[in-house]
Motif scaffolding. Structure first.
Motif, PDB file in Angstrom:
ATOM      1  N   ARG A  96     -17.445  -5.487  13.825  1.00 26.44           N
ATOM      2  CA  ARG A  96     -18.738  -5.619  13.687  1.00 26.44           C
ATOM      3  C   ARG A  96     -19.292  -5.620  12.144  1.00 26.44           C
ATOM      4  O   ARG A  96     -20.136  -6.436  12.147  1.00 26.44           O
ATOM      5  CB  ARG A  96     -19.386  -4.652  14.596  1.00 26.44           C
ATOM      6  N   LEU A 110      -6.448  -1.905   7.756  1.00 23.65           N
ATOM      7  CA  LEU A 110      -5.266  -1.204   7.169  1.00 23.65           C
ATOM      8  C   LEU A 110      -5.510  -0.284   5.953  1.00 23.65           C
ATOM      9  O   LEU A 110      -5.183   0.494   5.606  1.00 23.65           O
ATOM     10  CB  LEU A 110      -4.524  -2.680   6.446  1.00 23.65           C
ATOM     11  N   ALA A 111      -6.838  -0.825   5.103  1.00 20.73           N
ATOM     12  CA  ALA A 111      -7.298  -0.041   4.052  1.00 20.73           C
ATOM     13  C   ALA A 111      -7.892   1.093   4.683  1.00 20.73           C
ATOM     14  O   ALA A 111      -7.632   2.326   3.997  1.00 20.73           O
ATOM     15  CB  ALA A 111      -8.170  -1.044   3.308  1.00 20.73           C
ATOM     16  N   ARG A 119       0.769  -1.317  -0.041  1.00 22.18           N
ATOM     17  CA  ARG A 119       0.026   0.086  -0.026  1.00 22.18           C
ATOM     18  C   ARG A 119       0.850   1.144  -0.074  1.00 22.18           C
ATOM     19  O   ARG A 119       0.511   2.404  -0.749  1.00 22.18           O
ATOM     20  CB  ARG A 119      -1.002  -0.007   1.000  1.00 22.18           C
ATOM     21  N   GLU A 123     -12.956   8.026  21.312  1.00 21.55           N
ATOM     22  CA  GLU A 123     -12.764   6.691  21.359  1.00 21.55           C
ATOM     23  C   GLU A 123     -11.374   6.107  21.258  1.00 21.55           C
ATOM     24  O   GLU A 123     -10.761   6.779  20.509  1.00 21.55           O
ATOM     25  CB  GLU A 123     -13.748   5.882  20.476  1.00 21.55           C
ATOM     26  N   ARG A 163      -8.730   9.160  12.055  1.00 23.86           N
ATOM     27  CA  ARG A 163      -8.211  10.154  12.821  1.00 23.86           C
ATOM     28  C   ARG A 163      -8.441   9.870  14.271  1.00 23.86           C
ATOM     29  O   ARG A 163      -9.444   9.172  14.712  1.00 23.86           O
ATOM     30  CB  ARG A 163      -9.510  11.330  12.446  1.00 23.86           C
ATOM     31  N   ARG A 166      -9.833  10.177  17.819  1.00 26.96           N
ATOM     32  CA  ARG A 166     -11.093  10.659  18.356  1.00 26.96           C
ATOM     33  C   ARG A 166     -11.191  10.341  19.794  1.00 26.96           C
ATOM     34  O   ARG A 166     -10.347   9.928  20.315  1.00 26.96           O
ATOM     35  CB  ARG A 166     -12.240   9.624  17.665  1.00 26.96           C
ATOM     36  N   PHE A 185      -8.756  -7.050  10.115  1.00 32.25           N
ATOM     37  CA  PHE A 185      -7.495  -6.222  10.045  1.00 32.25           C
ATOM     38  C   PHE A 185      -6.950  -5.916   8.615  1.00 32.25           C
ATOM     39  O   PHE A 185      -6.380  -4.737   8.447  1.00 32.25           O
ATOM     40  CB  PHE A 185      -6.143  -7.088  10.568  1.00 32.25           C
ATOM     41  N   GLU A 217     -13.707  13.805   6.887  1.00 34.89           N
ATOM     42  CA  GLU A 217     -12.785  12.500   6.852  1.00 34.89           C
ATOM     43  C   GLU A 217     -13.177  11.422   7.491  1.00 34.89           C
ATOM     44  O   GLU A 217     -12.774  10.176   7.040  1.00 34.89           O
ATOM     45  CB  GLU A 217     -11.415  13.084   6.644  1.00 34.89           C
ATOM     46  N   ARG A 269      -7.933   7.049   6.563  1.00 35.19           N
ATOM     47  CA  ARG A 269      -9.096   7.661   6.769  1.00 35.19           C
ATOM     48  C   ARG A 269      -9.152   7.751   8.478  1.00 35.19           C
ATOM     49  O   ARG A 269      -9.907   8.677   9.053  1.00 35.19           O
ATOM     50  CB  ARG A 269     -10.492   6.841   6.788  1.00 35.19           C
ATOM     51  N   GLY A 281     -15.368  -1.627  15.688  1.00 36.54           N
ATOM     52  CA  GLY A 281     -16.380  -1.397  14.773  1.00 36.54           C
ATOM     53  C   GLY A 281     -16.323  -1.894  13.419  1.00 36.54           C
ATOM     54  O   GLY A 281     -17.185  -2.203  12.871  1.00 36.54           O
ATOM     55  N   ARG A 306     -21.423  -1.975  25.378  1.00 35.44           N
ATOM     56  CA  ARG A 306     -21.037  -1.585  24.156  1.00 35.44           C
ATOM     57  C   ARG A 306     -20.507  -2.761  22.996  1.00 35.44           C
ATOM     58  O   ARG A 306     -20.685  -2.746  21.889  1.00 35.44           O
ATOM     59  CB  ARG A 306     -19.916  -0.447  24.312  1.00 35.44           C
ATOM     60  N   ALA A 350     -11.963   0.602  19.835  1.00 35.65           N
ATOM     61  CA  ALA A 350     -13.358   0.768  19.757  1.00 35.65           C
ATOM     62  C   ALA A 350     -13.441   0.931  18.090  1.00 35.65           C
ATOM     63  O   ALA A 350     -14.194   0.297  17.526  1.00 35.65           O
ATOM     64  CB  ALA A 350     -13.764   2.000  20.173  1.00 35.65           C
ATOM     65  N   TRP A 351     -12.515   1.754  17.359  1.00 34.66           N
ATOM     66  CA  TRP A 351     -12.400   1.600  16.169  1.00 34.66           C
ATOM     67  C   TRP A 351     -12.476   0.401  15.253  1.00 34.66           C
ATOM     68  O   TRP A 351     -13.083   0.048  14.430  1.00 34.66           O
ATOM     69  CB  TRP A 351     -11.300   2.661  15.452  1.00 34.66           C
ATOM     70  N   ALA A 396     -17.115   5.069  11.805  1.00 32.63           N
ATOM     71  CA  ALA A 396     -16.596   3.838  11.495  1.00 32.63           C
ATOM     72  C   ALA A 396     -17.462   2.890  12.397  1.00 32.63           C
ATOM     73  O   ALA A 396     -17.416   1.611  11.825  1.00 32.63           O
ATOM     74  CB  ALA A 396     -15.119   3.485  11.809  1.00 32.63           C
ATOM     75  N   ASP A 397     -18.061   3.153  13.598  1.00 31.99           N
ATOM     76  CA  ASP A 397     -18.850   2.426  14.328  1.00 31.99           C
ATOM     77  C   ASP A 397     -20.201   2.401  13.768  1.00 31.99           C
ATOM     78  O   ASP A 397     -21.139   1.854  14.493  1.00 31.99           O
ATOM     79  CB  ASP A 397     -18.705   2.660  15.803  1.00 31.99           C
TER      80      ASP A 397
END
Lengths: 257, 184
Positions: B84, B62-63, A18, B73, B69, B71, B58, A190, B67, B81, B144, B77-78, A239-240
């Motif tokens: 899920r 990676l991809a 990548r 959380e 950032r 946060r 994973f 973003e 994006r 997400g 959560r 948690a990201w 994302a969540d």
């Protein structure tokens, strides 16, 4: 020690690939932008609305259609049809089932006498490159739509929405020609993972935003929807899957007027 | 910070550096694989499927790194997400999603019985560890991560603000991760 060392190695290789691809893309887009800036006037002139053929735009072999410019291309001020009011950067391109190819451009309005009444700030413009004709064969002269600033969307920072009817709503001798497709487009923060349109009728459309450029804040979306969905709203999800903002209502003819 | 000692680098920093340093993402994987594989094995009950879902999660993470950032959380948690979403997408399609792995040209995982046994062993580990958390954090993490409920809903039930719930989840996940590191 990893539970699955193979996977760790695969991910390391994937990350390396990548990184290499991103490096090549950065070099490539610089070269493309430099070359495309020279060609851009000619390309846009030959794809002007006046030269487009009426009737089924997809059936024609002789149509003069040039695909969208590469993302990252800068169309200099004064170039293009119509001439750009300021330097305009292609931030996303794509196609939709009815409207066909589109190109989304971002620019800035610095104010001035040439654009009275247009809010200052960042602008977004959507061009349908080969606008389809009305069902009676009349060509649609309008291939573009755009807005500047964040008028009306102060409560959803970084998130905006506009609509482009394809073909443009038209009333002719008492007959109303509704668009076949409405392109809902705009900018999202973003961190947005999805942009979602929901309607009272139960329709839910989810798309991933187009990743923006390093030089321009935000990501972008263009969602084709059918007119008359009922009461509909657009929002972005993180994302969540959590709602990113309070959402923005869509306007007629998406909502029934 | 020593460049090669990834243990001393925070998750946020690992993800930031992963854009340019492949080893940083490998370290992020290594740190959180048990959390993600445990998440899947508890839901699907099959170690092989859990491993494939973990690999896809994973790869998708990676991809998505450009994006990512910082946060409120934590990055876990990201990551959960994404897990899920991967699970939901796979259930909807009736097969394990592999789009992100295909994009990265990752070959199919070859899993030995020993690896599968270790993944199966994760079934319950996190839940057992959950019991060791202070009650407020345990309640928030369970609501959560295990029950997959919205922050707003949890805040309403626990009669506190969303910010407080986020903080409890964040602390709870960090504590769980530390405990899982210790049980390696």
């Amino acid at each position: 020690v990893s539970l699955i060392p193979d996977l760790e190695a695969q991910l390391r290789d994937g990350a390396a690939r990548r990184r290499e691809r991103a490096r090549r893309r950065a070099i490539g887009s610089f070269a493309t932008a430099a070359g495309a800036a020279v060609l851009v006037s000619a390309l846009l002139l030959t794809s002007g609305a006046g030269e487009r053929r009426a009737g089924d735009h997809r059936a024609g072999e002789e149509r003069r259609f040039h695909g969208p410019l590469p993302v990252g291309t800068v169309i200099p001020k004064g170039d293009g049809t119509p001439p750009r009011e300021s330097d305009s950067t292609v931030v996303a391109t794509g196609t939709t089932p009815f409207a066909g190819a589109w190109q989304l451009e971002a620019s800035r309005n610095f104010g001035g006498r040439s654009r009275p009444g247009v809010p200052r700030g960042r602008c977004l413009a959507l061009t349908v490159l080969d606008p389809p004709a009305y069902e009676d064969g009349t060509p649609d002269p309008s291939g573009g739509s755009g807005f500047c600033g964040a008028v009306g969307f102060r409560k959803t920072p970084g998130f905006s929405r506009a609509q482009k009817n394809v073909p443009t709503l038209r009333k002719d001798r008492g007959r109303l020609f509704l668009p076949k497709e409405v392109l809902v487009y705009g900018r999202v923060p973003e961190r947005a993972g999805k942009v979602v349109v929901t309607a009272d009728s139960g329709i839910r459309i989810e798309v991933e935003p187009h990743e923006g450029l390093k030089s321009i804040r935000g990501d972008f979306f263009v969602i084709p929807v059918k007119p008359r969905l009922g009461h509909a709203r657009i929002n972005w999800l993180d994302a969540d899957g959590g709602r990113g903002s309070r959402g923005i209502a869509l306007e007629p003819p998406v909502t029934k007027s | 910070v020593d460049d090669t000692d990834w243990r001393r680098v925070s998750d946020d920093e690992l993800l930031r550096r992963a854009r340019r340093e492949p080893d940083a993402f490998a370290a992020f994987y290594s740190r959180h694989e048990r959390l993600v594989l445990g998440f899947f094995v508890r839901r699907v009950g099959d170690a092989e499927v859990a491993a494939d879902l973990g690999a896809e999660t994973f790869a998708a993470a990676l991809a998505a790194i450009p994006r990512f950032r910082r946060r409120r959380e934590p990055p876990t948690a990201w990551l959960l997400g994404i897990a899920r979403n991967t699970l939901a997408m796979s259930r909807r399609r009736g097969r394990v999603e592999a789009r992100a792995r295909r994009r990265l040209r990752m070959p199919r995982l070859d899993l030995t019985d020993e690896v599968l046994e270790r993944i199966e062993g994760l079934n319950g580990t996190a839940l057992e560890l959950l019991g060791g958390l202070p009650p407020r954090e345990r309640e928030a993490v369970k609501a959560r991560v295990v029950d997959e409920r919205d922050y707003t809903e949890i805040a309403r039930d626990l009669r506190c603000s969303e910010a407080v719930v986020r903080k409890r989840v964040s602390r709870g996940l960090a504590a769980l991760r530390d405990q899982m590191e210790e049980t390696k």
